[in-house]
Design a protein around this motif. Structure first.
Motif, mmCIF file in Angstrom:
data_model
loop_
_atom_site.group_PDB
_atom_site.id
_atom_site.type_symbol
_atom_site.label_atom_id
_atom_site.label_comp_id
_atom_site.label_asym_id
_atom_site.label_seq_id
_atom_site.Cartn_x
_atom_site.Cartn_y
_atom_site.Cartn_z
ATOM 1 N N GLN A 123 -24.870 -28.795 -12.621
ATOM 2 C CA GLN A 123 -24.745 -29.648 -11.437
ATOM 3 C C GLN A 123 -26.120 -29.949 -10.842
ATOM 4 O OE1 GLN A 123 -21.862 -30.963 -10.359
ATOM 5 N NE2 GLN A 123 -22.935 -32.090 -8.757
ATOM 6 N N PRO A 124 -26.470 -31.224 -10.661
ATOM 7 C CA PRO A 124 -27.766 -31.558 -10.057
ATOM 8 C C PRO A 124 -27.812 -31.135 -8.585
ATOM 9 C CG PRO A 124 -26.778 -33.443 -11.179
ATOM 10 C CD PRO A 124 -25.721 -32.401 -11.073
ATOM 11 N N CYS A 125 -29.005 -30.974 -8.073
ATOM 12 C CA CYS A 125 -29.191 -30.688 -6.653
ATOM 13 C C CYS A 125 -30.475 -31.358 -6.185
ATOM 14 C CB CYS A 125 -29.209 -29.190 -6.385
ATOM 15 S SG CYS A 125 -30.636 -28.347 -7.121
ATOM 16 N N LYS A 126 -30.806 -31.179 -4.918
ATOM 17 C CA LYS A 126 -31.975 -31.842 -4.353
ATOM 18 C C LYS A 126 -33.286 -31.185 -4.765
ATOM 19 C CE LYS A 126 -29.521 -33.683 -0.335
ATOM 20 N NZ LYS A 126 -29.472 -33.746 1.154
ATOM 21 N N ASN A 129 -36.933 -31.835 -9.904
ATOM 22 C CA ASN A 129 -36.814 -31.676 -11.352
ATOM 23 C C ASN A 129 -38.183 -31.446 -11.978
ATOM 24 O OD1 ASN A 129 -34.119 -32.175 -11.106
ATOM 25 N ND2 ASN A 129 -34.148 -34.158 -12.121
ATOM 26 N N PRO A 154 -32.125 -36.373 -17.435
ATOM 27 C CA PRO A 154 -31.086 -35.964 -16.483
ATOM 28 C C PRO A 154 -30.466 -37.169 -15.781
ATOM 29 C CG PRO A 154 -33.068 -34.635 -16.229
ATOM 30 C CD PRO A 154 -33.414 -35.743 -17.160
ATOM 31 N N SER A 155 -29.217 -36.993 -15.362
ATOM 32 C CA SER A 155 -28.502 -38.058 -14.664
ATOM 33 C C SER A 155 -28.010 -37.537 -13.323
ATOM 34 C CB SER A 155 -27.315 -38.527 -15.517
ATOM 35 O OG SER A 155 -26.335 -37.495 -15.597
ATOM 36 N N ASN A 156 -27.290 -38.377 -12.616
ATOM 37 C CA ASN A 156 -26.700 -37.961 -11.344
ATOM 38 C C ASN A 156 -25.576 -36.962 -11.532
ATOM 39 O OD1 ASN A 156 -28.409 -39.673 -9.929
ATOM 40 N ND2 ASN A 156 -26.991 -41.403 -10.074
ATOM 41 N N ASN A 158 -25.628 -34.649 -14.416
ATOM 42 C CA ASN A 158 -26.032 -33.503 -15.235
ATOM 43 C C ASN A 158 -27.552 -33.319 -15.212
ATOM 44 O OD1 ASN A 158 -25.763 -31.333 -16.945
ATOM 45 N ND2 ASN A 158 -25.485 -32.549 -18.798
ATOM 46 N N ALA A 159 -27.997 -32.134 -14.797
ATOM 47 C CA ALA A 159 -29.429 -31.846 -14.696
ATOM 48 C C ALA A 159 -29.940 -31.210 -15.987
ATOM 49 C CB ALA A 159 -29.690 -30.928 -13.505
ATOM 50 N N ASN A 183 -33.086 -27.010 -19.031
ATOM 51 C CA ASN A 183 -32.644 -27.144 -17.644
ATOM 52 C C ASN A 183 -33.691 -27.928 -16.856
ATOM 53 O OD1 ASN A 183 -32.088 -26.616 -14.839
ATOM 54 N ND2 ASN A 183 -30.797 -24.903 -15.494
ATOM 55 N N LEU A 185 -33.904 -28.360 -13.720
ATOM 56 C CA LEU A 185 -34.218 -27.767 -12.420
ATOM 57 C C LEU A 185 -35.157 -26.577 -12.539
ATOM 58 C CD1 LEU A 185 -30.605 -27.833 -10.897
ATOM 59 C CD2 LEU A 185 -32.418 -29.547 -10.649
#
Length: 250
Positions: A123-126, A129, A154-156, A158-159, A183, A185
């Motif tokens: 799950q992406p987060c703020k 990256n 990465p997309s909105n 999947n990070a 990853n 992140l």
């Protein structure tokens, strides 16, 4: 470098037409089963010729024909025999590419299980990256002798950075089958799939695409494949024309 979108320029439009008839999954299934029918036609045509002749050398020559039907038969026979093996290779590999769910069980039964790469979901987060250049370095350390072929950023949803590599023993230049996921992140290596270390069946599948597009044999094989394409068209039109003449429809 250029910025293009898949399916919106000529080459990729033609690819979609060839692979799926521009109709997605349904078209791919249709193409696959047309391929199965083509295999039946090729094999049955070969054995139909084989059953008629005991002396192969004589049967490979043009005979002195006084009828159009006989002349058309000779052309159909010689073109079919010339391109029988290339067309079988093209058609079998094409079917395996188009309908893998239907053909993979056959390969599994004949050889062994097929290994598939993972698709990690994060799950992406703020959080910031890691840059692409850093992700590439992390991935390349695991396969230093491999060539980087594809990058999925990465997309909105999947990070994950997903990289596709061609290893030294991988015959597929355009579509190699070694994957590394990083990853986006944290820079952590999430998964690695090296085709060189997978099952025999997986390695066989890796040969399908370069054999189908002729890239495995360089320009010589590509020329043979192109001529085979014209040969298959000639077989179709000569066969239809001969049937029309024979049934006196023209």
């Amino acid at each position: 470098m250029r910025k293009e979108f898949w399916g919106r320029y000529l080459v990729t439009w033609m690819y979609n037409l060839h692979f799926s008839l521009l109709t997605g999954t349904t078209g791919t299934l249709i193409v696959g089963y047309i391929g199965v029918a083509s295999i039946v036609l090729l094999i049955s045509g070969f054995f139909a010729w084989l059953s008629k002749y005991s002396k192969w050398v004589k049967s490979l020559k043009f005979k002195s024909r006084s009828t159009k039907i006989g002349l058309l038969y000779d052309w159909h026979k010689l073109i079919g025999l010339t391109f029988c093996i290339p067309l079988l290779a093209l058609t079998v590999t094409g079917v395996m590419l188009a309908i893998p769910k239907q053909t993979d069980p056959i390969l599994t039964a004949l050889v062994n299980n097929i290994s598939s790469p993972l698709r990690t979901q994060i799950q992406p987060c703020k959080q910031f990256n890691i840059p692409l250049s850093q992700a590439i370095l992390i991935a390349q350390k695991k396969v230093p002798d491999a060539r980087l072929a594809w990058i999925e950023t990465p997309s909105n949803l999947n990070a994950i950075y997903r990289f596709r590599f061609q290893t030294v023993n991988d015959p597929s230049y355009c579509f190699p089958h070694s994957y590394i996921e990083v990853n986006a992140l944290t820079g952590k290596l999430e998964s690695m799939f090296n085709i060189d270390k997978q099952s025999t069946a997986s390695k066989i599948k890796n040969w399908i695409h370069p054999l189908h597009d002729g890239s495995i044999g360089g320009n010589i094989l590509k020329v043979i494949w192109v001529l085979s394409g014209f040969g298959s068209a000639a077989l179709f039109f000569i066969g239809v024309y001969r049937w029309l003449v024979r049934t006196k429809k023209i």
